[in-house]
Design a protein around this motif. Structure first.
Motif, PDB file in Angstrom:
ATOM      1  N   ARG A  99      -8.743 123.236  92.934  1.00  0.00           N
ATOM      2  CA  ARG A  99      -9.103 122.083  92.114  1.00  0.00           C
ATOM      3  C   ARG A  99     -10.567 122.090  91.691  1.00  0.00           C
ATOM      4  NH1 ARG A  99      -6.297 117.594  91.577  1.00  0.00           N
ATOM      5  NH2 ARG A  99      -7.754 117.430  89.830  1.00  0.00           N
ATOM      6  N   LEU A 100     -11.192 123.274  91.713  1.00  0.00           N
ATOM      7  CA  LEU A 100     -12.513 123.399  91.107  1.00  0.00           C
ATOM      8  C   LEU A 100     -12.383 123.349  89.585  1.00  0.00           C
ATOM      9  CD1 LEU A 100     -14.155 126.192  93.294  1.00  0.00           C
ATOM     10  CD2 LEU A 100     -14.755 123.765  93.247  1.00  0.00           C
ATOM     11  N   THR A 101     -11.212 123.738  89.080  1.00  0.00           N
ATOM     12  CA  THR A 101     -10.889 123.686  87.656  1.00  0.00           C
ATOM     13  C   THR A 101      -9.557 122.966  87.501  1.00  0.00           C
ATOM     14  OG1 THR A 101     -12.060 125.759  87.191  1.00  0.00           O
ATOM     15  CG2 THR A 101     -10.376 125.080  85.615  1.00  0.00           C
ATOM     16  N   ASP A 102      -9.475 122.049  86.567  1.00  0.00           N
ATOM     17  CA  ASP A 102      -8.222 121.336  86.316  1.00  0.00           C
ATOM     18  C   ASP A 102      -7.299 122.170  85.440  1.00  0.00           C
ATOM     19  OD1 ASP A 102      -8.927 119.097  87.799  1.00  0.00           O
ATOM     20  OD2 ASP A 102      -9.858 118.101  86.091  1.00  0.00           O
ATOM     21  N   ALA A 103      -6.019 122.109  85.732  1.00  0.00           N
ATOM     22  CA  ALA A 103      -5.021 122.818  84.933  1.00  0.00           C
ATOM     23  C   ALA A 103      -4.805 122.105  83.602  1.00  0.00           C
ATOM     24  CB  ALA A 103      -3.704 122.895  85.703  1.00  0.00           C
ATOM     25  N   SER A 104      -4.461 122.879  82.583  1.00  0.00           N
ATOM     26  CA  SER A 104      -4.084 122.308  81.285  1.00  0.00           C
ATOM     27  C   SER A 104      -2.633 121.873  81.282  1.00  0.00           C
ATOM     28  CB  SER A 104      -4.319 123.330  80.171  1.00  0.00           C
ATOM     29  OG  SER A 104      -5.666 123.752  80.143  1.00  0.00           O
ATOM     30  N   ALA A 105      -1.805 122.570  82.074  1.00  0.00           N
ATOM     31  CA  ALA A 105      -0.382 122.242  82.173  1.00  0.00           C
ATOM     32  C   ALA A 105       0.164 122.863  83.454  1.00  0.00           C
ATOM     33  CB  ALA A 105       0.379 122.773  80.956  1.00  0.00           C
ATOM     34  N   GLY A 106       1.350 122.431  83.848  1.00  0.00           N
ATOM     35  CA  GLY A 106       1.967 122.946  85.058  1.00  0.00           C
ATOM     36  C   GLY A 106       1.530 122.169  86.290  1.00  0.00           C
ATOM     37  N   ALA A 107       1.970 122.631  87.452  1.00  0.00           N
ATOM     38  CA  ALA A 107       1.706 121.899  88.689  1.00  0.00           C
ATOM     39  C   ALA A 107       1.583 122.849  89.867  1.00  0.00           C
ATOM     40  CB  ALA A 107       2.828 120.884  88.958  1.00  0.00           C
ATOM     41  N   VAL A 108       0.869 122.373  90.893  1.00  0.00           N
ATOM     42  CA  VAL A 108       0.782 123.050  92.185  1.00  0.00           C
ATOM     43  C   VAL A 108       1.235 122.070  93.251  1.00  0.00           C
ATOM     44  CG1 VAL A 108      -0.735 124.154  93.884  1.00  0.00           C
ATOM     45  CG2 VAL A 108      -1.164 124.488  91.436  1.00  0.00           C
ATOM     46  N   HIS A 109       2.147 122.492  94.107  1.00  0.00           N
ATOM     47  CA  HIS A 109       2.603 121.678  95.229  1.00  0.00           C
ATOM     48  C   HIS A 109       2.317 122.403  96.533  1.00  0.00           C
ATOM     49  CE1 HIS A 109       4.996 119.785  92.016  1.00  0.00           C
ATOM     50  NE2 HIS A 109       5.040 118.719  92.798  1.00  0.00           N
ATOM     51  N   TYR A 110       1.835 121.665  97.527  1.00  0.00           N
ATOM     52  CA  TYR A 110       1.746 122.194  98.893  1.00  0.00           C
ATOM     53  C   TYR A 110       2.605 121.267  99.745  1.00  0.00           C
ATOM     54  CZ  TYR A 110       0.035 124.150 103.236  1.00  0.00           C
ATOM     55  OH  TYR A 110      -0.041 124.768 104.460  1.00  0.00           O
ATOM     56  N   GLY A 111       3.727 121.792 100.224  1.00  0.00           N
ATOM     57  CA  GLY A 111       4.695 120.907 100.863  1.00  0.00           C
ATOM     58  C   GLY A 111       5.201 119.909  99.842  1.00  0.00           C
ATOM     59  N   GLU A 112       5.129 118.637 100.179  1.00  0.00           N
ATOM     60  CA  GLU A 112       5.590 117.581  99.275  1.00  0.00           C
ATOM     61  C   GLU A 112       4.478 116.999  98.410  1.00  0.00           C
ATOM     62  OE1 GLU A 112       8.829 116.908  98.965  1.00  0.00           O
ATOM     63  OE2 GLU A 112       9.097 118.538 100.416  1.00  0.00           O
ATOM     64  N   VAL A 113       3.267 117.519  98.551  1.00  0.00           N
ATOM     65  CA  VAL A 113       2.109 116.956  97.844  1.00  0.00           C
ATOM     66  C   VAL A 113       1.860 117.708  96.540  1.00  0.00           C
ATOM     67  CG1 VAL A 113      -0.357 116.449  97.970  1.00  0.00           C
ATOM     68  CG2 VAL A 113       1.065 116.259 100.034  1.00  0.00           C
ATOM     69  N   GLU A 114       1.735 116.973  95.440  1.00  0.00           N
ATOM     70  CA  GLU A 114       1.374 117.597  94.171  1.00  0.00           C
ATOM     71  C   GLU A 114      -0.150 117.683  94.088  1.00  0.00           C
ATOM     72  OE1 GLU A 114       1.680 117.149  89.322  1.00  0.00           O
ATOM     73  OE2 GLU A 114       2.916 115.842  90.593  1.00  0.00           O
ATOM     74  N   ILE A 115      -0.653 118.878  94.290  1.00  0.00           N
ATOM     75  CA  ILE A 115      -2.102 119.098  94.355  1.00  0.00           C
ATOM     76  C   ILE A 115      -2.773 118.805  93.016  1.00  0.00           C
ATOM     77  CG2 ILE A 115      -3.884 120.814  94.831  1.00  0.00           C
ATOM     78  CD1 ILE A 115      -2.100 119.862  97.258  1.00  0.00           C
ATOM     79  N   THR A 116      -2.112 119.155  91.933  1.00  0.00           N
ATOM     80  CA  THR A 116      -2.704 118.965  90.605  1.00  0.00           C
ATOM     81  C   THR A 116      -2.846 117.497  90.223  1.00  0.00           C
ATOM     82  OG1 THR A 116      -0.471 119.571  89.872  1.00  0.00           O
ATOM     83  CG2 THR A 116      -2.217 121.176  89.506  1.00  0.00           C
ATOM     84  N   ALA A 117      -2.225 116.599  90.979  1.00  0.00           N
ATOM     85  CA  ALA A 117      -2.309 115.167  90.676  1.00  0.00           C
ATOM     86  C   ALA A 117      -3.348 114.446  91.533  1.00  0.00           C
ATOM     87  CB  ALA A 117      -0.942 114.508  90.883  1.00  0.00           C
ATOM     88  N   LEU A 118      -3.960 115.135  92.480  1.00  0.00           N
ATOM     89  CA  LEU A 118      -4.888 114.475  93.405  1.00  0.00           C
ATOM     90  C   LEU A 118      -6.185 114.085  92.707  1.00  0.00           C
ATOM     91  CD1 LEU A 118      -4.491 116.729  96.588  1.00  0.00           C
ATOM     92  CD2 LEU A 118      -3.328 114.569  96.061  1.00  0.00           C
ATOM     93  N   ARG A 119      -6.735 112.944  93.136  1.00  0.00           N
ATOM     94  CA  ARG A 119      -8.002 112.464  92.595  1.00  0.00           C
ATOM     95  C   ARG A 119      -8.873 111.951  93.739  1.00  0.00           C
ATOM     96  NH1 ARG A 119      -5.928 114.780  89.150  1.00  0.00           N
ATOM     97  NH2 ARG A 119      -5.513 114.197  86.969  1.00  0.00           N
TER      98      ARG A 119
END
Length: 266
Positions: A49-69
């Motif tokens: 999360r040093l760089t935000d994605a333009s599209a798509g997602a990353v999940h670790y277990g049940e957590v969506e990493i790309t949605a964290l703030r």
């Protein structure tokens, strides 16, 4: 465990990572290979999360990493430690203080400002340095150490975070062969002894084959190979790097060396 689903990063009209999809269902050591500009570093920076994605997602277990703030994003960055090619140490600070910087994401601003560290954290930092064979350098300035020693300090800083995943972005690119082997041996040992997932960007085929359980090949932002080191043939490598003459020679010599050497994790 870790799912990367159609992860994409665009910089204007340039697509640095194009719909990358990887599913890692258990702790392992993963090598990502490809030519310079293939998108390897951008992929790791999106995972951390040093760089935000333009599209798509990353999940670790049940957590969506790309949605964290906010605080949740900072907690993930503690759980997903990053090691860089150029070490990213504070050169004029002593080694143990650099290692203690691994705790910054869970410390107050005031404590950070005045470098106030609990005694337990200081002892733990020294224990980690001892484990990596560089405890005698704890009071020295980081800039006084060799490149290989500085990279082990960076690994110690990552371990200080007690991460679930370690991301290593070209960790041996600036090291001589002897120090490169020490650093790669260290990362492999951390994976085996701690059960931590390690994802490592690498340039050389022989390093990926020797140390990694799984190899992902990238070319022009896309994943063009995902398999075991044994499946990384010269033909597959040509698909990853292209069929230029210089690479052909390197691939052939690498293949010959690898036939003569046993993998360290066999």
């Amino acid at each position: 465990m870790l799912r990367i689903d159609k992860l994409t990063k665009r910089f204007g009209a340039n697509v640095a990572v194009d719909s990358a999809t990887i599913d890692v269902d258990r702790s392992m050591m993963v090598g990502i290979i490809g030519a310079s500009g293939a998108g390897k570093s951008t992929l790791l920076r999106m995972l951390n999360r040093l760089t935000d994605a333009s599209a798509g997602a990353v999940h670790y277990g049940e957590v969506e990493i790309t949605a964290l703030r906010g605080a949740e994003k900072r907690r993930w960055q503690s759980d997903c430690a990053m090691i860089f090619q150029q070490f990213n140490l504070v050169p004029r600070l002593d080694v143990v203080s650099n290692v203690l910087h691994g705790t910054l994401n869970r410390r107050s601003t005031l404590a950070t400002l005045f470098s106030l560290y609990p005694e337990a954290d200081i002892h733990r930092a020294i224990d980690i340095l001892e484990r990596l064979g560089i405890a005698e350098h704890a009071p020295k300035r980081a800039e006084a150490l060799s490149g290989g020693q500085q990279q082990r300090v960076a690994i110690a800083r990552a371990l200080m975070q007690d991460p679930k995943i370690i991301l290593a972005d070209e960790p041996i690119a600036s090291l001589d062969p002897m120090n490169a082997q020490v650093v790669m041996d260290t990362l492999r040992r951390i994976h085996e002894e701690d059960g931590r997932m390690v994802i490592c960007n690498l340039h050389t085929l022989d390093t990926a084959r020797r140390y990694c359980d799984r190899v992902v090949g990238m070319r022009q932002g896309r994943i063009v190979f995902d398999g075991t080191p044994a499946q990384l043939t010269t033909g597959v490598a040509r698909d990853i790097y292209g069929a230029d003459a210089s690479f052909s020679e390197a691939a052939t010599s690498t293949e010959i060396r690898d036939h003569a050497a046993q993998p360290v994790h066999a």
